[in-house]
Write a protein that holds these residues in place. Structure first.
Motif, PDB file in Angstrom:
ATOM      1  N   VAL A  74       0.825  -1.214   0.000  1.00  0.00           N
ATOM      2  CA  VAL A  74       0.000   0.000   0.000  1.00  0.00           C
ATOM      3  C   VAL A  74       0.858   1.262   0.000  1.00  0.00           C
ATOM      4  N   PRO A  75       1.888   1.365   0.872  1.00  0.00           N
ATOM      5  CA  PRO A  75       2.755   2.546   0.799  1.00  0.00           C
ATOM      6  C   PRO A  75       3.456   2.688  -0.550  1.00  0.00           C
ATOM      7  N   VAL A  76       3.860   1.557  -1.136  1.00  0.00           N
ATOM      8  CA  VAL A  76       4.526   1.610  -2.435  1.00  0.00           C
ATOM      9  C   VAL A  76       3.578   2.145  -3.502  1.00  0.00           C
ATOM     10  N   LEU A  77       2.337   1.658  -3.506  1.00  0.00           N
ATOM     11  CA  LEU A  77       1.372   2.113  -4.506  1.00  0.00           C
ATOM     12  C   LEU A  77       1.056   3.595  -4.325  1.00  0.00           C
ATOM     13  N   THR A  78       0.953   4.024  -3.062  1.00  0.00           N
ATOM     14  CA  THR A  78       0.720   5.449  -2.790  1.00  0.00           C
ATOM     15  C   THR A  78       1.874   6.288  -3.303  1.00  0.00           C
ATOM     16  N   THR A  79       3.088   5.827  -2.998  1.00  0.00           N
ATOM     17  CA  THR A  79       4.281   6.566  -3.388  1.00  0.00           C
ATOM     18  C   THR A  79       4.468   6.587  -4.898  1.00  0.00           C
ATOM     19  N   ILE A  80       4.322   5.431  -5.525  1.00  0.00           N
ATOM     20  CA  ILE A  80       4.603   5.354  -6.961  1.00  0.00           C
ATOM     21  C   ILE A  80       3.561   6.107  -7.781  1.00  0.00           C
ATOM     22  N   SER A  81       2.309   6.115  -7.324  1.00  0.00           N
ATOM     23  CA  SER A  81       1.280   6.858  -8.055  1.00  0.00           C
ATOM     24  C   SER A  81       1.548   8.358  -7.966  1.00  0.00           C
ATOM     25  N   CYS A  82       1.924   8.847  -6.772  1.00  0.00           N
ATOM     26  CA  CYS A  82       2.275  10.268  -6.620  1.00  0.00           C
ATOM     27  C   CYS A  82       3.503  10.608  -7.458  1.00  0.00           C
ATOM     28  N   SER A  83       4.504   9.728  -7.419  1.00  0.00           N
ATOM     29  CA  SER A  83       5.747   9.968  -8.129  1.00  0.00           C
ATOM     30  C   SER A  83       5.528  10.052  -9.637  1.00  0.00           C
ATOM     31  N   TYR A  84       4.796   9.104 -10.185  1.00  0.00           N
ATOM     32  CA  TYR A  84       4.585   9.108 -11.637  1.00  0.00           C
ATOM     33  C   TYR A  84       3.650  10.230 -12.072  1.00  0.00           C
ATOM     34  N   PHE A  85       2.701  10.594 -11.210  1.00  0.00           N
ATOM     35  CA  PHE A  85       1.845  11.734 -11.539  1.00  0.00           C
ATOM     36  C   PHE A  85       2.693  12.996 -11.663  1.00  0.00           C
ATOM     37  N   VAL A  86       3.551  13.249 -10.664  1.00  0.00           N
ATOM     38  CA  VAL A  86       4.425  14.423 -10.697  1.00  0.00           C
ATOM     39  C   VAL A  86       5.337  14.375 -11.919  1.00  0.00           C
ATOM     40  N   TYR A  87       5.896  13.188 -12.185  1.00  0.00           N
ATOM     41  CA  TYR A  87       6.848  13.057 -13.291  1.00  0.00           C
ATOM     42  C   TYR A  87       6.181  13.311 -14.640  1.00  0.00           C
ATOM     43  N   PHE A  88       5.094  12.600 -14.912  1.00  0.00           N
ATOM     44  CA  PHE A  88       4.429  12.752 -16.199  1.00  0.00           C
ATOM     45  C   PHE A  88       3.877  14.157 -16.387  1.00  0.00           C
ATOM     46  N   TYR A  89       3.344  14.736 -15.324  1.00  0.00           N
ATOM     47  CA  TYR A  89       2.771  16.073 -15.440  1.00  0.00           C
ATOM     48  C   TYR A  89       3.870  17.093 -15.744  1.00  0.00           C
ATOM     49  N   THR A  90       4.979  17.010 -15.007  1.00  0.00           N
ATOM     50  CA  THR A  90       6.081  17.941 -15.226  1.00  0.00           C
ATOM     51  C   THR A  90       6.670  17.766 -16.620  1.00  0.00           C
ATOM     52  N   TYR A  91       6.885  16.522 -17.010  1.00  0.00           N
ATOM     53  CA  TYR A  91       7.478  16.231 -18.319  1.00  0.00           C
ATOM     54  C   TYR A  91       6.601  16.767 -19.452  1.00  0.00           C
ATOM     55  N   ASN A  92       5.306  16.497 -19.384  1.00  0.00           N
ATOM     56  CA  ASN A  92       4.406  16.942 -20.442  1.00  0.00           C
ATOM     57  C   ASN A  92       4.214  18.462 -20.435  1.00  0.00           C
ATOM     58  N   CYS A  93       4.246  19.074 -19.249  1.00  0.00           N
ATOM     59  CA  CYS A  93       4.169  20.540 -19.188  1.00  0.00           C
ATOM     60  C   CYS A  93       5.387  21.179 -19.840  1.00  0.00           C
ATOM     61  N   LEU A  94       6.563  20.601 -19.611  1.00  0.00           N
ATOM     62  CA  LEU A  94       7.775  21.124 -20.226  1.00  0.00           C
ATOM     63  C   LEU A  94       7.718  20.998 -21.747  1.00  0.00           C
ATOM     64  N   LYS A  95       7.227  19.853 -22.223  1.00  0.00           N
ATOM     65  CA  LYS A  95       7.113  19.669 -23.676  1.00  0.00           C
ATOM     66  C   LYS A  95       6.112  20.649 -24.266  1.00  0.00           C
ATOM     67  N   THR A  96       5.017  20.863 -23.555  1.00  0.00           N
ATOM     68  CA  THR A  96       4.012  21.817 -24.031  1.00  0.00           C
ATOM     69  C   THR A  96       4.566  23.229 -24.094  1.00  0.00           C
ATOM     70  N   ALA A  97       5.314  23.612 -23.046  1.00  0.00           N
ATOM     71  CA  ALA A  97       5.811  24.980 -22.952  1.00  0.00           C
ATOM     72  C   ALA A  97       6.934  25.284 -23.931  1.00  0.00           C
ATOM     73  N   PHE A  98       7.813  24.296 -24.170  1.00  0.00           N
ATOM     74  CA  PHE A  98       9.031  24.600 -24.918  1.00  0.00           C
ATOM     75  C   PHE A  98       9.131  23.955 -26.302  1.00  0.00           C
ATOM     76  N   ILE A  99       8.226  23.027 -26.605  1.00  0.00           N
ATOM     77  CA  ILE A  99       8.268  22.420 -27.940  1.00  0.00           C
ATOM     78  C   ILE A  99       7.117  22.914 -28.801  1.00  0.00           C
ATOM     79  N   GLY A 100       5.888  22.815 -28.238  1.00  0.00           N
ATOM     80  CA  GLY A 100       4.722  23.242 -29.005  1.00  0.00           C
ATOM     81  C   GLY A 100       4.643  22.484 -30.309  1.00  0.00           C
TER      82      GLY A 100
END
Length: 314
Positions: A74-100
């Motif tokens: 349960v702690p692993v699933l909580t941690t990994i879901s938060c981690s991947y949410f932050v990662y994917f969101y940040t990564y895609n925001c950067l691509k949106t902002a700087f690649i277009g």
């Protein structure tokens, strides 16, 4: 950055990618969690004689019972879901902002993935420290300074966060941050290879959305490359997260690497890599397959074509 550009960054599109990445990580971790348990034991337990994943799993079952393979799930699933949410969101925001609408490239993929990895490390390292402690709590360890792990100390994520901060200092929650920041190169390499191979297959098959099997294979190839290149740092990371104040004995990540090499030889830097490859390659492959299919399905349900990061909904 104007209002329109800002709206594109904080958009429904990027949210869909982030949620799909989090869901994919949870599904894949549930399926392959026993491999992750075996990998963690091999990385932190110096005295463990078994070096192969099936043997370690068999030992855990015989000594601690079958449910021990899922200790700390349960702690692993909580941690990994938060981690991947932050990662994917940040990564895609950067691509949106700087690649277009610009043409993507491997260098841009590598840069954005590394930055997203650093952000992810700074935000979620306390959760990973807690996750490692809870996963090993109650485990039968052969290394002397880890014997205390057999006695329960923490009742859950929040209790562990509070006790570690109170007893060891707040900064102990960021144990292993230095190797983790360096290890941001792992997902960076992973994403760079993944995006490059995916673009190749999209061009070869002349279609934007590929089959689930192709996504699985691409994810496996990319993660294998990233894991082999960065594995010694992952060993250091795991040890620093679990060894409490002893993690401060090494003044740097390089010192920790050299200490393991002197004590256990170069093979010590790759201890548990078999388990790590099995766990992380299959987990990443399934995660990316779920992520890609869930993202595409979400856009279809909304009556939209597949939307890549950097595109806007129309």
């Amino acid at each position: 950055m104007g209002y329109s550009a800002l709206a594109n960054v904080f958009s429904y599109t990027n949210l869909v990618h982030a949620v799909a990445g989090a869901v994919g990580s949870v599904v894949s971790m549930i399926v392959f969690y026993p491999l992750d348990t075996a990998r963690t034991r091999l990385q932190v337990d110096d005295k463990r004689k078994a070096n192969h994943t099936p043997t370690v799993i068999a030992d855990i079952i015989s000594q601690e019972g079958f449910t021990a393979l899922y200790r700390g799930l349960v702690p692993v699933l909580t941690t990994i879901s938060c981690s991947y949410f932050v990662y994917f969101y940040t990564y895609n925001c950067l691509k949106t902002a700087f690649i277009g609408k610009e043409k993507p490239s491997s260098i841009k993929d590598l840069s954005f993935a590394f930055i997203a990895g650093v952000v992810n490390v700074l935000v979620t390292t306390p959760l990973w420290v807690v996750n490692t402690r809870l996963k090993l709590q109650g485990a039968i360890m052969e290394t002397e300074d880890l014997h205390d792990n057999q006695h329960a100390k923490y009742r859950g994520i929040l209790d562990c966060l509070v006790k570690v901060a109170r007893q060891e200092g707040v900064w102990s929650l960021w144990n292993g941050t230095k190797p983790s920041i360096v290890l941001a190169s792992n997902p960076a390499i992973h994403f760079m290879v993944y995006e490059a191979v995916k673009r190749y297959f999209q061009h070869a098959f002349n279609q934007t959305e590929l089959s689930g099997l192709v996504y699985f294979v691409i994810g496996a190839i990319a993660k294998t490359v990233a894991t082999v290149l960065t594995y010694p740092l992952q060993v250091i990371q795991s040890r620093m997260r679990v060894r409490y104040r002893q993690s401060n004995n090494s003044s740097s990540t390089w010192d920790a690497l050299m200490d393991i090499a002197r004590t256990h030889g170069m093979s010590g830097l790759y201890k548990g890599m078999e388990a790590k490859l099995l766990q992380t390659v299959f987990t990443a492959a399934l995660m990316f397959m779920v992520y890609e299919k869930l993202t595409a399905a979400t856009f279809r349900m909304m009556g939209l074509a597949y939307v890549k990061p950097g595109q806007t909904l129309t």
